[in-house]
Design a protein around this motif. Structure first.
Motif, PDB file in Angstrom:
ATOM      1  N   THR A 159      45.061  38.421  42.132  1.00  0.00           N
ATOM      2  CA  THR A 159      45.111  36.963  42.348  1.00  0.00           C
ATOM      3  C   THR A 159      45.860  36.277  41.216  1.00  0.00           C
ATOM      4  N   ARG A 160      45.584  36.689  39.968  1.00  0.00           N
ATOM      5  CA  ARG A 160      46.228  36.050  38.819  1.00  0.00           C
ATOM      6  C   ARG A 160      47.722  36.396  38.754  1.00  0.00           C
ATOM      7  N   VAL A 161      48.088  37.603  39.174  1.00  0.00           N
ATOM      8  CA  VAL A 161      49.506  37.951  39.243  1.00  0.00           C
ATOM      9  C   VAL A 161      50.234  37.058  40.258  1.00  0.00           C
ATOM     10  N   ALA A 162      49.567  36.851  41.391  1.00  0.00           N
ATOM     11  CA  ALA A 162      50.162  35.987  42.410  1.00  0.00           C
ATOM     12  C   ALA A 162      50.287  34.550  41.900  1.00  0.00           C
ATOM     13  N   LYS A 163      49.266  34.073  41.182  1.00  0.00           N
ATOM     14  CA  LYS A 163      49.321  32.707  40.640  1.00  0.00           C
ATOM     15  C   LYS A 163      50.439  32.594  39.608  1.00  0.00           C
ATOM     16  N   ASP A 191      44.427  34.576  31.134  1.00  0.00           N
ATOM     17  CA  ASP A 191      43.373  35.048  32.041  1.00  0.00           C
ATOM     18  C   ASP A 191      43.716  36.417  32.609  1.00  0.00           C
ATOM     19  N   LEU A 192      45.008  36.604  32.916  1.00  0.00           N
ATOM     20  CA  LEU A 192      45.436  37.885  33.475  1.00  0.00           C
ATOM     21  C   LEU A 192      45.263  39.010  32.456  1.00  0.00           C
ATOM     22  N   ASP A 193      45.639  38.784  31.211  1.00  0.00           N
ATOM     23  CA  ASP A 193      45.483  39.804  30.167  1.00  0.00           C
ATOM     24  C   ASP A 193      44.016  40.169  29.962  1.00  0.00           C
ATOM     25  N   ASP A 224      50.045  25.528  32.195  1.00  0.00           N
ATOM     26  CA  ASP A 224      49.233  26.209  33.212  1.00  0.00           C
ATOM     27  C   ASP A 224      49.621  27.692  33.315  1.00  0.00           C
ATOM     28  N   LEU A 225      50.913  27.993  33.133  1.00  0.00           N
ATOM     29  CA  LEU A 225      51.374  29.371  33.203  1.00  0.00           C
ATOM     30  C   LEU A 225      50.809  30.197  32.042  1.00  0.00           C
ATOM     31  N   GLN A 279      40.001  44.246  39.918  1.00  0.00           N
ATOM     32  CA  GLN A 279      41.336  44.517  40.456  1.00  0.00           C
ATOM     33  C   GLN A 279      41.794  43.380  41.364  1.00  0.00           C
ATOM     34  N   GLN A 280      40.874  42.862  42.164  1.00  0.00           N
ATOM     35  CA  GLN A 280      41.217  41.722  43.019  1.00  0.00           C
ATOM     36  C   GLN A 280      41.569  40.497  42.182  1.00  0.00           C
ATOM     37  N   ALA A 281      40.810  40.293  41.064  1.00  0.00           N
ATOM     38  CA  ALA A 281      41.107  39.158  40.187  1.00  0.00           C
ATOM     39  C   ALA A 281      42.486  39.308  39.547  1.00  0.00           C
ATOM     40  N   VAL A 282      42.837  40.544  39.153  1.00  0.00           N
ATOM     41  CA  VAL A 282      44.164  40.780  38.582  1.00  0.00           C
ATOM     42  C   VAL A 282      45.246  40.450  39.622  1.00  0.00           C
TER      43      VAL A 282
END
Length: 564
Positions: free
Chosen positions: A243-247, A281-283, A274-275, A238-241
């Motif tokens: 972070t990736r949403v923020a990126k 990665d997010l998916d 990059d996007l 969940q934390q990784a998700v």
């Protein structure tokens, strides 16, 4: 008064606190000499013990035999062994008057006794032979010197005799007291030995229960650790998700900024690339998070309870009602027995006059695999035990014919069945075969080596109590489910505290997870044969491992019928 340790005559067996047996049992003389006595649950024993009252006794348990003046006890390959003075015997063992014989470590006890009675010994009291002094003086006064001498000699003899009898009585009393003390000491030693055996059995049972508790604790700890790991993994993902949403938001903002500043196409393509990577990665992270959350949900108590009940429901669907119909027919013509009326005046005939003589009974069973194999009790699919059928069986011109049909719970279709295998003597189990059909209910996994759970654990019983006497939905039969606890394991059987009634025999017993752990076999009975329907017994499913896998069988000679 009987002396249980006296010799003389044929030895006998004195039951010790055995319900239904109180008087000593004599050995039976044989034509060729000697005498013999057999003990067990089968009715052809000299001493036939009621099976419901003595579940730990085998069909043919032990034999006591007198040959050439030597009395021996032998075990007849029983399940729980035979003990002499508290010690198990591996081969025929000599016994004497006063020895104790027991059928299994918790079974009935018998004392070896003789026939001589205490009335055969004469006891003389001192007051019966003492002299009367007044009578002696009269004799002296009336007689002469010779008479006085004779009387004096007679008195001396009487006094001597009284003294001898007193001494002999004292010696006899001391000898009897010594023998009694010796017997008391021997019984005390036997009692101590029995207590030691009980303590050893209790210790072993406690060690086994402690080991099972330790294993259960370890399993619970592993489950808790796995649940903790899954929760931690879900939080990490969940934390990784996040972070990736923020990126992703940062890259979108950067693209807008570059477009407003008039950045070159090359720079914009690099940021867009990059996007795309960030979105991939997010998916992937979201997919992993969904999987982790589903695994966490599997550990929810509600889901676990539903999973257990689904296993119980699977077993319930595999339960069958077994209908047993017995007919009598002549061997030479095949004609079946009819009765031209009712009651004691009915005349039996083989001419088809009246109604056909049919003995009907029902029991339970359960289908264990896709080939149509059904586990049940041997007594469910065998002929009833009655004096009438035993008398018919002794007539060479007649034979008994059994017809079996099974009906699955929730259905009305009858399927012909046949007995393929019966377990060894002393184990009330049988394998029945039907022709398999599409969609046949059965257990998905049958594990005959599974061990019973700890005493006090929840269990479920399935079957058809009272058979056709219970309310059904027309021709459709509905199996009953009883919930209870496993009270204890004793004498190779499981005691279950649940509703057990005639007709339940042969039905499965499961643990709380729906795994079959035993087969219902009997209900507790009091000495007057009154049934205690809240206490029953089951055969551990491990006993079925002796007959599993079954022999190769492929055919059942009949087609199913829709009704009885």
């Amino acid at each position: 008064m009987k002396d249980p340790f006296a010799s003389g005559g044929l030895p006998r067996l004195k039951p010790i606190d055995v319900p239904g047996l109180s008087q000593p049992i004599s050995l039976k003389k044989r034509n060729g000499g000697g005498a013999r006595l057999t003990l067990g649950r089968s009715p052809d024993n000299d001493v036939a013990l009621e099976g419901d009252s003595f579940p730990s006794v085998s069909g043919h348990h032990a034999r006591i035999e007198l040959e050439d003046g030597v009395l021996q006890v032998g075990d007849l390959d029983s399940r729980n062994g035979t003990l002499v003075n508290g010690k198990p015997i591996d081969a025929p063992s000599a016994v004497e008057i006063g020895d104790q014989v027991r059928l299994g470590s918790v079974g009935p006890k018998f004392l070896v006794v003789g026939l001589r009675t205490l009335e055969e010994t004469v006891f003389v009291r001192q007051q019966d032979v003492s002299a009367d002094a007044g009578e002696v003086e009269v004799i002296v006064a009336r007689g002469n010197r010779a008479t006085v001498i004779r009387v004096s000699a007679l008195v001396a003899i009487l006094i001597g005799a009284v003294g001898w009898f007193v001494w002999d009585s004292t010696q006899t009393r001391e000898r009897l007291e010594s023998e009694i003390a010796s017997r008391d000491e021997e019984y005390g030693a036997q009692l101590r030995q029995a207590y030691e055996q009980i303590a050893a059995l209790d210790t072993r049972e406690r060690e086994r229960a402690s080991q099972e508790l330790s294993e259960e604790t370890e399993r619970a700890a592993r489950v808790a650790a796995l649940e903790t790991t899954l929760n931690a993994r879900a939080e990490e993902l969940q934390q990784a998700v996040d972070t990736r949403v923020a990126k992703e938001a940062q890259l979108l903002a950067r693209i807008d900024e570059l477009e407003q500043d008039g950045a070159s196409r090359e720079v914009l393509e690099r940021v867009e690339r990059d996007l795309r990577v960030a979105r991939d990665d997010l998916d992937q992270t979201r997919t992993k998070l969904d999987d982790a959350q589903r695994q966490v949900e599997l550990f929810d108590p509600v889901n676990l309870a539903q999973a257990r009940l689904s296993g119980v429901a699977e077993v319930r669907s595999s339960v069958v009602l077994i209908e047993n119909k017995l007919r009598i027919r002549k061997r030479d013509t095949g004609a079946t027995l009819f009765l031209d009326g009712y009651g004691p005046t009915a005349v039996p005939n083989f001419d088809g006059i009246g109604e056909e003589f049919v003995l009907e009974s029902t029991g339970s069973g359960f289908c264990v695999d896709g080939d149509g194999w059904i586990v049940t009790n041997a007594h469910v699919v065998g002929p009833p035990d009655s004096d009438l059928l035993r008398a018919i069986g002794s007539a060479p011109i007649l034979e008994q014919v059994i017809e079996l049909e099974v009906v699955f719970s929730g259905e009305s279709t009858r399927y012909p069945a046949k007995v393929v295998q019966v377990a060894d003597e002393g184990v009330d189990l049988a394998l029945v075969k039907i022709e398999p059909f599409e969609g046949m209910p059965r257990l998905r996994s049958f594990e005959p080596t599974i061990r019973p759970p700890l005493p006090g654990s929840d269990i479920y019983l399935f079957g058809f109590p009272l058979g056709h006497l219970a309310v059904q939905e027309g021709e459709t039969v509905i199996a009953s489910t009883f919930r209870g606890i496993l009270s204890r394991n004793v004498g190779g059987q499981m005691q279950v505290d649940a509703g057990v009634h005639p007709g339940n025999s042969g039905g499965p017993i499961t643990d709380a997870r729906g795994r079959v752990i035993g087969v219902v076999v009997s209900v507790q009975a009091l000495p007057d044969r009154t049934a205690v329907y809240t206490i029953g017994y089951g055969i551990p499913i491990a006993e079925a491992a002796r007959s599993w896998p079954p022999p190769v069988e492929t055919t059942v000679p009949a087609e199913p019928s829709e009704t009885i």
